[in-house]
Motif scaffolding. Sequence first.
Motif, PDB file in Angstrom:
ATOM      1  N   GLU A   1      -8.846   5.231   0.774  1.00 37.91           N
ATOM      2  CA  GLU A   1      -8.387   3.835   0.763  1.00 37.91           C
ATOM      3  C   GLU A   1      -7.608   3.456   2.023  1.00 37.91           C
ATOM      4  O   GLU A   1      -6.840   2.488   2.021  1.00 37.91           O
ATOM      5  CB  GLU A   1      -7.520   3.565  -0.479  1.00 37.91           C
ATOM      6  CG  GLU A   1      -8.186   3.861  -1.812  1.00 37.91           C
ATOM      7  CD  GLU A   1      -9.343   2.920  -2.110  1.00 37.91           C
ATOM      8  OE1 GLU A   1      -9.360   1.791  -1.597  1.00 37.91           O
ATOM      9  OE2 GLU A   1     -10.243   3.340  -2.866  1.00 37.91           O
ATOM     10  N   VAL A   2      -7.792   4.188   3.105  1.00 41.57           N
ATOM     11  CA  VAL A   2      -7.021   3.913   4.316  1.00 41.57           C
ATOM     12  C   VAL A   2      -7.261   2.497   4.842  1.00 41.57           C
ATOM     13  O   VAL A   2      -6.358   1.869   5.423  1.00 41.57           O
ATOM     14  CB  VAL A   2      -7.334   4.962   5.407  1.00 41.57           C
ATOM     15  CG1 VAL A   2      -8.773   4.846   5.887  1.00 41.57           C
ATOM     16  CG2 VAL A   2      -6.363   4.842   6.566  1.00 41.57           C
ATOM     17  N   GLU A   3      -8.450   1.961   4.644  1.00 39.19           N
ATOM     18  CA  GLU A   3      -8.769   0.614   5.116  1.00 39.19           C
ATOM     19  C   GLU A   3      -7.876  -0.452   4.472  1.00 39.19           C
ATOM     20  O   GLU A   3      -7.674  -1.523   5.036  1.00 39.19           O
ATOM     21  CB  GLU A   3     -10.241   0.291   4.847  1.00 39.19           C
ATOM     22  CG  GLU A   3     -11.218   1.125   5.645  1.00 39.19           C
ATOM     23  CD  GLU A   3     -11.278   0.710   7.113  1.00 39.19           C
ATOM     24  OE1 GLU A   3     -10.944  -0.451   7.406  1.00 39.19           O
ATOM     25  OE2 GLU A   3     -11.668   1.550   7.946  1.00 39.19           O
TER      26      GLU A   3
ATOM     27  N   HIS B   1       0.856  -1.188   0.000  1.00 42.06           N
ATOM     28  CA  HIS B   1       0.000   0.000   0.000  1.00 42.06           C
ATOM     29  C   HIS B   1       0.890   1.235   0.000  1.00 42.06           C
ATOM     30  O   HIS B   1       1.802   1.373   0.816  1.00 42.06           O
ATOM     31  CB  HIS B   1      -0.941   0.057   1.201  1.00 42.06           C
ATOM     32  CG  HIS B   1      -1.924   1.181   1.094  1.00 42.06           C
ATOM     33  ND1 HIS B   1      -3.072   1.097   0.326  1.00 42.06           N
ATOM     34  CD2 HIS B   1      -1.910   2.451   1.597  1.00 42.06           C
ATOM     35  CE1 HIS B   1      -3.730   2.236   0.380  1.00 42.06           C
ATOM     36  NE2 HIS B   1      -3.041   3.090   1.132  1.00 42.06           N
TER      37      HIS B   1
ATOM     38  N   ILE C   1       1.287   5.376   0.295  1.00 44.47           N
ATOM     39  CA  ILE C   1       0.729   6.678   0.687  1.00 44.47           C
ATOM     40  C   ILE C   1       1.606   7.731   0.025  1.00 44.47           C
ATOM     41  O   ILE C   1       2.785   7.869   0.340  1.00 44.47           O
ATOM     42  CB  ILE C   1       0.732   6.898   2.209  1.00 44.47           C
ATOM     43  CG1 ILE C   1      -0.072   5.810   2.914  1.00 44.47           C
ATOM     44  CG2 ILE C   1       0.139   8.269   2.528  1.00 44.47           C
ATOM     45  CD1 ILE C   1      -0.098   5.968   4.431  1.00 44.47           C
TER      46      ILE C   1
ATOM     47  N   VAL D   1      -3.115   3.698  10.399  1.00 44.18           N
ATOM     48  CA  VAL D   1      -1.733   3.785   9.927  1.00 44.18           C
ATOM     49  C   VAL D   1      -0.777   3.343  11.025  1.00 44.18           C
ATOM     50  O   VAL D   1       0.150   2.552  10.793  1.00 44.18           O
ATOM     51  CB  VAL D   1      -1.395   5.220   9.473  1.00 44.18           C
ATOM     52  CG1 VAL D   1       0.028   5.275   8.951  1.00 44.18           C
ATOM     53  CG2 VAL D   1      -2.368   5.692   8.394  1.00 44.18           C
TER      54      VAL D   1
ATOM     55  N   ASP E   1      -7.450  13.841   4.960  1.00 48.40           N
ATOM     56  CA  ASP E   1      -8.251  12.635   4.706  1.00 48.40           C
ATOM     57  C   ASP E   1      -7.425  11.688   3.853  1.00 48.40           C
ATOM     58  O   ASP E   1      -6.731  12.114   2.924  1.00 48.40           O
ATOM     59  CB  ASP E   1      -9.551  12.996   3.984  1.00 48.40           C
ATOM     60  CG  ASP E   1     -10.394  11.760   3.706  1.00 48.40           C
ATOM     61  OD1 ASP E   1     -10.874  11.140   4.678  1.00 48.40           O
ATOM     62  OD2 ASP E   1     -10.541  11.396   2.524  1.00 48.40           O
ATOM     63  N   LEU E   2      -7.468  10.400   4.197  1.00 44.66           N
ATOM     64  CA  LEU E   2      -6.663   9.406   3.490  1.00 44.66           C
ATOM     65  C   LEU E   2      -7.582   8.398   2.804  1.00 44.66           C
ATOM     66  O   LEU E   2      -8.088   7.468   3.440  1.00 44.66           O
ATOM     67  CB  LEU E   2      -5.743   8.689   4.481  1.00 44.66           C
ATOM     68  CG  LEU E   2      -4.485   8.021   3.932  1.00 44.66           C
ATOM     69  CD1 LEU E   2      -3.587   9.039   3.239  1.00 44.66           C
ATOM     70  CD2 LEU E   2      -3.722   7.328   5.054  1.00 44.66           C
TER      71      LEU E   2
ATOM     72  N   ILE F   1      -4.812  -0.441   4.219  1.00 45.74           N
ATOM     73  CA  ILE F   1      -3.581  -0.612   4.986  1.00 45.74           C
ATOM     74  C   ILE F   1      -3.679  -1.821   5.913  1.00 45.74           C
ATOM     75  O   ILE F   1      -2.686  -2.491   6.189  1.00 45.74           O
ATOM     76  CB  ILE F   1      -3.264   0.672   5.785  1.00 45.74           C
ATOM     77  CG1 ILE F   1      -2.985   1.826   4.819  1.00 45.74           C
ATOM     78  CG2 ILE F   1      -2.086   0.468   6.734  1.00 45.74           C
ATOM     79  CD1 ILE F   1      -2.816   3.174   5.498  1.00 45.74           C
TER      80      ILE F   1
ATOM     81  N   SER G   1      -3.065   5.417  -1.600  1.00 47.71           N
ATOM     82  CA  SER G   1      -3.770   6.613  -1.141  1.00 47.71           C
ATOM     83  C   SER G   1      -3.037   7.802  -1.751  1.00 47.71           C
ATOM     84  O   SER G   1      -1.924   8.128  -1.333  1.00 47.71           O
ATOM     85  CB  SER G   1      -3.739   6.712   0.388  1.00 47.71           C
ATOM     86  OG  SER G   1      -4.350   5.592   0.990  1.00 47.71           O
TER      87      SER G   1
ATOM     88  N   LEU H   1      -4.195  13.816   9.825  1.00 50.35           N
ATOM     89  CA  LEU H   1      -5.274  12.846   9.705  1.00 50.35           C
ATOM     90  C   LEU H   1      -6.164  12.806  10.937  1.00 50.35           C
ATOM     91  O   LEU H   1      -5.707  13.020  12.062  1.00 50.35           O
ATOM     92  CB  LEU H   1      -4.685  11.442   9.480  1.00 50.35           C
ATOM     93  CG  LEU H   1      -3.801  11.262   8.245  1.00 50.35           C
ATOM     94  CD1 LEU H   1      -3.304   9.818   8.164  1.00 50.35           C
ATOM     95  CD2 LEU H   1      -4.556  11.629   6.974  1.00 50.35           C
TER      96      LEU H   1
ATOM     97  N   GLN I   1      -8.342   7.455  11.285  1.00 53.39           N
ATOM     98  CA  GLN I   1      -7.460   7.093  10.179  1.00 53.39           C
ATOM     99  C   GLN I   1      -6.015   6.955  10.651  1.00 53.39           C
ATOM    100  O   GLN I   1      -5.301   6.031  10.237  1.00 53.39           O
ATOM    101  CB  GLN I   1      -7.558   8.137   9.069  1.00 53.39           C
ATOM    102  CG  GLN I   1      -8.915   8.179   8.387  1.00 53.39           C
ATOM    103  CD  GLN I   1      -8.912   9.056   7.150  1.00 53.39           C
ATOM    104  OE1 GLN I   1      -7.945   9.736   6.830  1.00 53.39           O
ATOM    105  NE2 GLN I   1     -10.033   9.047   6.436  1.00 53.39           N
TER     106      GLN I   1
END
Length: 245
Positions: A73-75, A30, A32, A100, A70-71, A77, A62, A92, A96
């Motif tokens: 697709e954070v889920e 993933h 960021i 992380v 706001d992130l 991770i 992300s 964040l 969220q």
Amino acid sequence: MLTRRALLLTALLACVPCVLHAAETPLRIHIISGSNEYKSEASLKPFAAELAKKYHVSITASWVKDGATDLPEVERIKDADVLLAFTRRMKLPADQLAIVKAHWEAGKPIVGIRTASHAFDNETNKVFDREVLGGDHQSHYANEPVTVTIDPAAKDHPVLQGTTEFTSRKLYKTGMLARGVTVLEYGDIGKGKQAVTWIHEYKGGRVFYTSLGVPEDFEHEHFRRMLTNAIFWTTKREVEKMKKS
């Protein structure tokens, strides 16, 4: 009645599908990305495409800007094997940020690039920079050429295989590195020499960080190779075994 040899053969054959399934499981990465000045998105999208083309990986991302609040697709991770961070001063929300942080607190691999040393704009960054990445970001020198050299003691490290020394720019200043850090590369501008690439371990998880990563660096095949090596090394995978046939 089955003989002992027949029983053993039956057991081995039963394991074959499991082994094949494990081999077919892609490495989940993933990303960021959120570093405007260094054009992280423009650099990481082609790099991610190259990884996906050459290796058995699954990549989610992300894509944000500096100071993101706001992130997306954070889920994702939660399921990632490794988190690649090239972002800057995110702000964040607590829920969220917790996702992380849970990644590195679980001892899962991290690959940090350039502004990852100041990825967050709060107290979390002290933990991430100094304890997780193992560094101590202290700003940077002027925008001038940087000679990147490999530490002789680290020349055979798996992360550096297939790489060479090269010239970058805008050297980051680094304070005292954390105990247990192994420096792989140094950057020199003639009046200041700094560690620019190193590896570390946090809660049992492997961590890689480089303060390199200006757009021109991604044009060097050996820089992209180092990042590729780092992704697989942190996850304890062998590069050659992860190649697509």
